[in-house]
Write a protein that holds these residues in place. Structure first.
Motif, PDB file in Angstrom:
ATOM      1  N   UNK A   1       0.801  -1.218   0.000  1.00 20.41           N
ATOM      2  CA  UNK A   1       0.000   0.000   0.000  1.00 20.41           C
ATOM      3  C   UNK A   1       0.832   1.264   0.000  1.00 20.41           C
ATOM      4  N   UNK A   2       2.123   1.147   0.324  1.00 23.22           N
ATOM      5  CA  UNK A   2       2.922   2.353   0.542  1.00 23.22           C
ATOM      6  C   UNK A   2       4.239   2.226  -0.206  1.00 23.22           C
ATOM      7  N   UNK A   3       4.346   2.861  -1.351  1.00 26.69           N
ATOM      8  CA  UNK A   3       5.547   2.747  -2.164  1.00 26.69           C
ATOM      9  C   UNK A   3       6.019   4.133  -2.567  1.00 26.69           C
ATOM     10  N   UNK A   4       7.270   4.193  -3.027  1.00 29.14           N
ATOM     11  CA  UNK A   4       7.819   5.457  -3.499  1.00 29.14           C
ATOM     12  C   UNK A   4       6.985   5.967  -4.654  1.00 29.14           C
ATOM     13  N   UNK A   5       6.770   7.273  -4.709  1.00 37.69           N
ATOM     14  CA  UNK A   5       5.982   7.803  -5.809  1.00 37.69           C
ATOM     15  C   UNK A   5       6.468   9.197  -6.196  1.00 37.69           C
ATOM     16  N   UNK A   6       6.848   9.367  -7.453  1.00 41.63           N
ATOM     17  CA  UNK A   6       7.107  10.712  -7.958  1.00 41.63           C
ATOM     18  C   UNK A   6       5.795  11.410  -8.242  1.00 41.63           C
ATOM     19  N   UNK A   7       5.787  12.708  -8.181  1.00 44.64           N
ATOM     20  CA  UNK A   7       4.591  13.481  -8.475  1.00 44.64           C
ATOM     21  C   UNK A   7       4.772  14.242  -9.771  1.00 44.64           C
ATOM     22  N   UNK A   8       3.683  14.767 -10.290  1.00 42.11           N
ATOM     23  CA  UNK A   8       3.754  15.518 -11.532  1.00 42.11           C
ATOM     24  C   UNK A   8       4.638  16.749 -11.353  1.00 42.11           C
ATOM     25  N   UNK A   9       5.453  17.038 -12.351  1.00 41.79           N
ATOM     26  CA  UNK A   9       6.371  18.172 -12.270  1.00 41.79           C
ATOM     27  C   UNK A   9       5.610  19.480 -12.321  1.00 41.79           C
ATOM     28  N   UNK A  10       6.074  20.453 -11.521  1.00 41.00           N
ATOM     29  CA  UNK A  10       5.435  21.765 -11.478  1.00 41.00           C
ATOM     30  C   UNK A  10       6.081  22.746 -12.430  1.00 41.00           C
ATOM     31  N   UNK A  11       6.089  24.011 -12.042  1.00 38.22           N
ATOM     32  CA  UNK A  11       6.597  25.070 -12.906  1.00 38.22           C
ATOM     33  C   UNK A  11       8.097  24.931 -13.108  1.00 38.22           C
ATOM     34  N   UNK A  12       8.563  25.344 -14.292  1.00 39.13           N
ATOM     35  CA  UNK A  12       9.983  25.305 -14.592  1.00 39.13           C
ATOM     36  C   UNK A  12      10.743  26.235 -13.655  1.00 39.13           C
ATOM     37  N   UNK A  13      11.853  25.744 -13.113  1.00 39.35           N
ATOM     38  CA  UNK A  13      12.650  26.558 -12.203  1.00 39.35           C
ATOM     39  C   UNK A  13      12.216  26.480 -10.755  1.00 39.35           C
ATOM     40  N   UNK A  14      11.148  25.753 -10.462  1.00 42.95           N
ATOM     41  CA  UNK A  14      10.685  25.632  -9.084  1.00 42.95           C
ATOM     42  C   UNK A  14      11.686  24.843  -8.260  1.00 42.95           C
ATOM     43  N   UNK A  15      11.756  25.151  -6.963  1.00 40.37           N
ATOM     44  CA  UNK A  15      12.586  24.371  -6.051  1.00 40.37           C
ATOM     45  C   UNK A  15      11.852  23.065  -5.763  1.00 40.37           C
TER      46      UNK A  15
ATOM     47  N   UNK B   1      12.032   4.557   2.217  1.00 37.07           N
ATOM     48  CA  UNK B   1      13.307   4.047   2.722  1.00 37.07           C
ATOM     49  C   UNK B   1      14.449   4.604   1.885  1.00 37.07           C
ATOM     50  N   UNK B   2      15.672   4.299   2.324  1.00 38.41           N
ATOM     51  CA  UNK B   2      16.836   4.883   1.681  1.00 38.41           C
ATOM     52  C   UNK B   2      17.019   4.461   0.236  1.00 38.41           C
ATOM     53  N   UNK B   3      16.754   3.208  -0.061  1.00 43.33           N
ATOM     54  CA  UNK B   3      16.927   2.735  -1.440  1.00 43.33           C
ATOM     55  C   UNK B   3      15.982   3.453  -2.384  1.00 43.33           C
ATOM     56  N   UNK B   4      14.713   3.563  -1.986  1.00 43.43           N
ATOM     57  CA  UNK B   4      13.752   4.287  -2.816  1.00 43.43           C
ATOM     58  C   UNK B   4      14.168   5.745  -2.960  1.00 43.43           C
ATOM     59  N   UNK B   5      14.695   6.316  -1.892  1.00 39.68           N
ATOM     60  CA  UNK B   5      15.111   7.718  -1.924  1.00 39.68           C
ATOM     61  C   UNK B   5      16.222   7.950  -2.944  1.00 39.68           C
ATOM     62  N   UNK B   6      17.222   7.069  -2.965  1.00 44.19           N
ATOM     63  CA  UNK B   6      18.325   7.217  -3.914  1.00 44.19           C
ATOM     64  C   UNK B   6      17.814   7.105  -5.347  1.00 44.19           C
ATOM     65  N   UNK B   7      16.944   6.126  -5.590  1.00 42.81           N
ATOM     66  CA  UNK B   7      16.399   5.955  -6.936  1.00 42.81           C
ATOM     67  C   UNK B   7      15.597   7.187  -7.374  1.00 42.81           C
ATOM     68  N   UNK B   8      14.766   7.719  -6.474  1.00 42.00           N
ATOM     69  CA  UNK B   8      13.969   8.889  -6.822  1.00 42.00           C
ATOM     70  C   UNK B   8      14.839  10.131  -6.980  1.00 42.00           C
ATOM     71  N   UNK B   9      15.900  10.230  -6.182  1.00 39.33           N
ATOM     72  CA  UNK B   9      16.802  11.380  -6.318  1.00 39.33           C
ATOM     73  C   UNK B   9      17.465  11.387  -7.694  1.00 39.33           C
ATOM     74  N   UNK B  10      17.830  10.201  -8.184  1.00 37.31           N
ATOM     75  CA  UNK B  10      18.402  10.108  -9.529  1.00 37.31           C
ATOM     76  C   UNK B  10      17.368  10.505 -10.571  1.00 37.31           C
ATOM     77  N   UNK B  11      16.138  10.045 -10.381  1.00 34.96           N
ATOM     78  CA  UNK B  11      15.086  10.289 -11.361  1.00 34.96           C
ATOM     79  C   UNK B  11      14.595  11.737 -11.348  1.00 34.96           C
ATOM     80  N   UNK B  12      14.429  12.311 -10.148  1.00 34.79           N
ATOM     81  CA  UNK B  12      13.772  13.614 -10.014  1.00 34.79           C
ATOM     82  C   UNK B  12      14.722  14.791  -9.880  1.00 34.79           C
ATOM     83  N   UNK B  13      15.987  14.526  -9.512  1.00 33.79           N
ATOM     84  CA  UNK B  13      16.969  15.597  -9.326  1.00 33.79           C
ATOM     85  C   UNK B  13      16.436  16.705  -8.415  1.00 33.79           C
ATOM     86  N   UNK B  14      16.059  16.381  -7.174  1.00 34.08           N
ATOM     87  CA  UNK B  14      15.519  17.409  -6.280  1.00 34.08           C
ATOM     88  C   UNK B  14      16.604  18.377  -5.820  1.00 34.08           C
TER      89      UNK B  14
END
Length: 313
Positions: free
Chosen positions: A16-30, A64-77
């Motif tokens: 029921x609870x997995x890593x999830x990216x959200x839709x991208x917002x405005x360009x240049x947003x933090x 968790x940490x593994x999901x966080x690393x994968x999402x950080x690569x994907x989303x570049x926060x």
């Protein structure tokens, strides 16, 4: 070798609870990533961030940490709010793999874990249960540091100096020897020491020691240390160990939560490999790779979302 008989137990339901990216917002947003194994705490933090920093885009959440690393690569926060204590890979280990381009705010229930890195100005932190005033201080520092970094990148053609979230306090003389002023290797050394301390203090029963699997009509207890890799195939996961193969019903995600994070890494959405049995890694096209195992003929594919595990070697 014949294909192992599928296990007899019932398959678990969807997680029921997995890593999830959200839709991208405005360009240049933090952009921010929130990482915590407790959904209510993620929601609580996101709610207060929306009030304190309305322009901030919550780009994704991880448990968790593994999901966080994968999402950080994907989303570049730009910033990651990262829980220290999580199943599997903890927050400090995840921070070490995210590089120096992201601002880290550790969230911890244990004040003592702040001492090593945080008092030196390496990274900002919040202690659970955090109060809104303390979160507001972190937000103010984050906004200043991110704005400064972006100005520096514009002025230097995209190559700005790496600084820490807590750097403002250091510049004001409040924190001596801020690690934001030191080479990246020194910051990694502090994080490495903190990660080691977390592992030493972790309860002994946190890691999987045995894998229970059906082999024909027998139940086999497979030592985790002897497992070469796990590979999921629809509702089953194939376990390949030094003594043979077997099928289990544990998902890749469930296995990751119980495996030693410095030994077992996910290299594909359906594959986990034991680094002790890796002979070599060969780079492939489009930021992919192939893992070759010691004494084995098969190779394992590394997807572009997971190839970052091997960039440090």
């Amino acid at each position: 070798m014949s294909r192992p008989t599928p296990p007899l137990d019932d398959s678990p339901g969807d997680e029921p609870d997995v890593a999830r990216p959200r839709a991208s917002g405005a360009s240049g947003a933090v952009r921010a990533l929130i990482v915590d194994d407790e959904p209510l705490l993620r929601t609580h933090l996101a709610h207060h961030l929306a009030r304190l920093w309305p322009e901030l885009e919550i780009a994704g959440e991880a448990r968790n940490g593994r999901e966080a690393v994968d999402l950080a690569v994907q989303l570049q926060p730009d910033v990651v709010f990262l829980d220290v204590h999580m199943p599997g890979m903890n927050g400090v280990e995840a921070a070490r793999l995210m590089g120096t381009d992201v601002q880290i705010v550790f969230v911890t229930a244990y004040e003592q874990y702040a001492v090593a890195a945080f008092e030196q100005g390496a990274i900002d932190y919040l202690v659970k249960p955090f109060d809104v005033e303390r979160l507001g201080e972190s937000v103010a520092r984050l906004r200043r540091r991110i704005a400064e970094r972006r100005r520096m990148r514009v002025g230097e053609g995209g190559l700005g100096q790496v600084t820490s979230v807590a750097g403002d306090a250091a510049e004001a003389g409040e924190v001596p020897g801020a690690l934001g002023k030191l080479p990246a290797g020194d910051l990694d050394a502090v994080l490495s020491a903190l990660a080691g301390e977390l592992r030493r203090r972790a309860p002994a029963g946190d890691r999987l020691q045995w894998i229970r699997a059906s082999v024909g009509q027998m139940i086999k207890l497979i030592p985790v240390d002897e497992v070469l890799y796990f590979r999921s195939d629809e509702k089953y996961t194939l376990v390949v160990w030094v003594g043979g193969e077997a099928l289990i019903r544990k998902s890749i995600r469930e296995l990751l939560d119980g495996l030693e994070p410095e030994t077992f890494i996910q290299i594909h959405r359906s594959t986990i490999v034991n680094l002790r049995f890796v002979a070599q890694v060969i780079k492939g096209p489009n930021e992919t790779a192939e893992v070759h195992l010691k004494g084995r003929n098969e190779t394992l594919s590394v997807s572009r979302n997971h190839v970052h595990w091997f960039r440090q070697y």
